[in-house]
Write an enzyme that holds these catalytic residues in place. Sequence first.
Site, PDB file in Angstrom:
ATOM      1  N   ASP A  20       1.066  -1.154  -0.057  1.00 21.19           N
ATOM      2  CA  ASP A  20       0.029  -0.039   0.001  1.00 21.19           C
ATOM      3  C   ASP A  20       0.910   1.166  -0.040  1.00 21.19           C
ATOM      4  O   ASP A  20       1.548   1.335   0.778  1.00 21.19           O
ATOM      5  CB  ASP A  20      -0.973  -0.156   1.211  1.00 21.19           C
ATOM      6  N   ASP A  43      -3.304   2.022  -5.568  1.00 22.29           N
ATOM      7  CA  ASP A  43      -2.126   2.219  -4.832  1.00 22.29           C
ATOM      8  C   ASP A  43      -1.928   1.159  -3.930  1.00 22.29           C
ATOM      9  O   ASP A  43      -1.020   1.065  -3.163  1.00 22.29           O
ATOM     10  CB  ASP A  43      -2.015   3.618  -3.796  1.00 22.29           C
ATOM     11  N   GLU A  44      -2.610  -0.059  -4.296  1.00 25.83           N
ATOM     12  CA  GLU A  44      -2.898  -1.083  -3.223  1.00 25.83           C
ATOM     13  C   GLU A  44      -2.917  -2.534  -4.189  1.00 25.83           C
ATOM     14  O   GLU A  44      -3.740  -2.505  -5.037  1.00 25.83           O
ATOM     15  CB  GLU A  44      -4.150  -0.814  -2.560  1.00 25.83           C
TER      16      GLU A  44
HETATM   17  P1  TTP Z   1      -5.260   4.935   0.798  1.00 28.64           P
HETATM   18  O1  TTP Z   1      -4.325   4.275   0.541  1.00 28.64           O
HETATM   19  O2  TTP Z   1      -6.513   4.655   1.608  1.00 28.64           O
HETATM   20  O3  TTP Z   1      -4.597   6.202   1.336  1.00 28.64           O
HETATM   21  P2  TTP Z   1      -3.174   7.139   1.165  1.00 28.64           P
HETATM   22  O4  TTP Z   1      -2.435   6.259   0.119  1.00 28.64           O
HETATM   23  O5  TTP Z   1      -3.544   8.407   0.695  1.00 28.64           O
HETATM   24  O6  TTP Z   1      -2.830   7.103   2.650  1.00 28.64           O
HETATM   25  P3  TTP Z   1      -1.855   5.987   3.572  1.00 28.64           P
HETATM   26  O7  TTP Z   1      -0.553   6.192   3.630  1.00 28.64           O
HETATM   27  O8  TTP Z   1      -2.709   5.783   4.541  1.00 28.64           O
HETATM   28  O9  TTP Z   1      -1.938   4.348   2.591  1.00 28.64           O
HETATM   29  O10 TTP Z   1      -5.782   5.467  -0.648  1.00 28.64           O
HETATM   30  C1  TTP Z   1      -4.993   5.564  -2.066  1.00 28.64           C
HETATM   31  C2  TTP Z   1      -5.356   6.846  -2.597  1.00 28.64           C
HETATM   32  O11 TTP Z   1      -6.852   6.796  -3.025  1.00 28.64           O
HETATM   33  C3  TTP Z   1      -5.295   8.002  -1.993  1.00 28.64           C
HETATM   34  O12 TTP Z   1      -3.940   8.679  -1.968  1.00 28.64           O
HETATM   35  C4  TTP Z   1      -6.422   8.702  -2.655  1.00 28.64           C
HETATM   36  C5  TTP Z   1      -7.466   7.669  -3.044  1.00 28.64           C
HETATM   37  N1  TTP Z   1      -8.556   7.867  -2.267  1.00 28.64           N
HETATM   38  C6  TTP Z   1      -9.857   8.689  -2.679  1.00 28.64           C
HETATM   39  O13 TTP Z   1      -9.717   9.215  -3.782  1.00 28.64           O
HETATM   40  N2  TTP Z   1     -10.813   8.802  -1.798  1.00 28.64           N
HETATM   41  C7  TTP Z   1     -10.909   7.850  -0.501  1.00 28.64           C
HETATM   42  O14 TTP Z   1     -11.856   8.028   0.008  1.00 28.64           O
HETATM   43  C8  TTP Z   1      -9.533   7.160  -0.177  1.00 28.64           C
HETATM   44  C9  TTP Z   1      -9.600   6.590   1.177  1.00 28.64           C
HETATM   45  C10 TTP Z   1      -8.625   7.174  -1.069  1.00 28.64           C
HETATM   46 MG    MG Z   2      -2.007   4.043   0.550  1.00 30.88          MG
END
Ligand code: TTP
Ligand code: MG
Length: 350
Positions: free
Chosen positions: A8, A101-102
Amino acid sequence: MRKIIHVDMDCFYAAVEVRDNPTLKGKPVAVGGRERGVLTTASYEARKFGLKSAMPTSQALKLCPQLILLPVNFTKYKAESRKIREIFSRFTDKIEPLSLDEAYLDVTSSLHCGGIATKIAAEIRKQIFEETKLTASAGIAPNKFLAKVASDWRKPNGQYTVTPEMIPEFMRPLKVEKIPGVGKVTATKMHALELFTCGDLQQLTIGELQNRFGSWGVRLFDLSRGIDKREVSDEGERKSITVENTFSKDLKSAAECLQNISDLYGDFLFRLKKSGAENQIKSLVVKLKFEDFKQTTLERAFENDLSKELFARMIAKAFERGDKPVRLIGLGVRLKSEKSHPPSPQLSLM
Ligand code: TTP
Ligand code: MG
């Protein structure tokens, strides 16, 4: 024994923006819509002010007036996502992307790094950083559930391994909210029953779990013990994005169904945004499962309307087909295949 890695990216959209404009480094940055919009994500500096994904931008600016708010640039994030997936493919063919991103990776039979999953994860994160200047976190475990939980444990830019021997100790204090499928509604219900951790759930028999949580009880029995048999499915691109909920009490009328879809609808919008597939919607779908476990689904073409009201109308119509108490509601969208629909000309000109 399988070896699963969940990777992630850290603050993904914000991290891409900061990388491309280093003057933003160390500052509170968020990516999202300005007027009446919400944040997609926020940098760690911004999170210190309480900012988080899905927060209304207006609220975010109140909490953090000096926030640097940037518009969403999907084209850019998709390009980074492609690079990251290519790196995954150097280590295994069994890759299941969850969003841009995952992803889950099954490295059970990978020969890289002496077949040691912890080393493979470190190597993947290293290559991601070298090639994109972005950091990733990873969880390594015998199954998807634990790998996903573990990838949050050492965030940002870290990784955590749950070995089989660690599972009993790892599970006992784990909050029920971490269990896949336990949303706000179920968590509240569990709390009311004095169930806060997986350890608490472990005290209940399968029968007791079924009484309280319906057919899902059997799965809860396993999950609360860290057992999760779901395969990493590399069947290719996702064909739909749907959410569903089994209610603690059957819903007796269409009106009662409609009163209970707000959380589900919110959850759906959240998943859809995160998937980055908003431009690929083909149709809307709803599913109802009745008290006798018979189910019906209803689908209609997408006409630029994703409103809760439209889903509500579809659910009311589906209810008429059974006209008996409902135990589960599902809603979501089916997607066009990305391959059969190349990017629109406007996009490819950019
Ligand atoms: P996440 O992996 O949930 O968050 P993140 O990568 O920004 O932060 P973390 O370090 O905690 O992993 O989500 C990945 C991307 O998806 C995030 O950068 C933006 C997008 N996203 C949205 O557009 N809407 C949302 O509600 C969420 C949770 C994420
Ligand atoms: Mg993330």
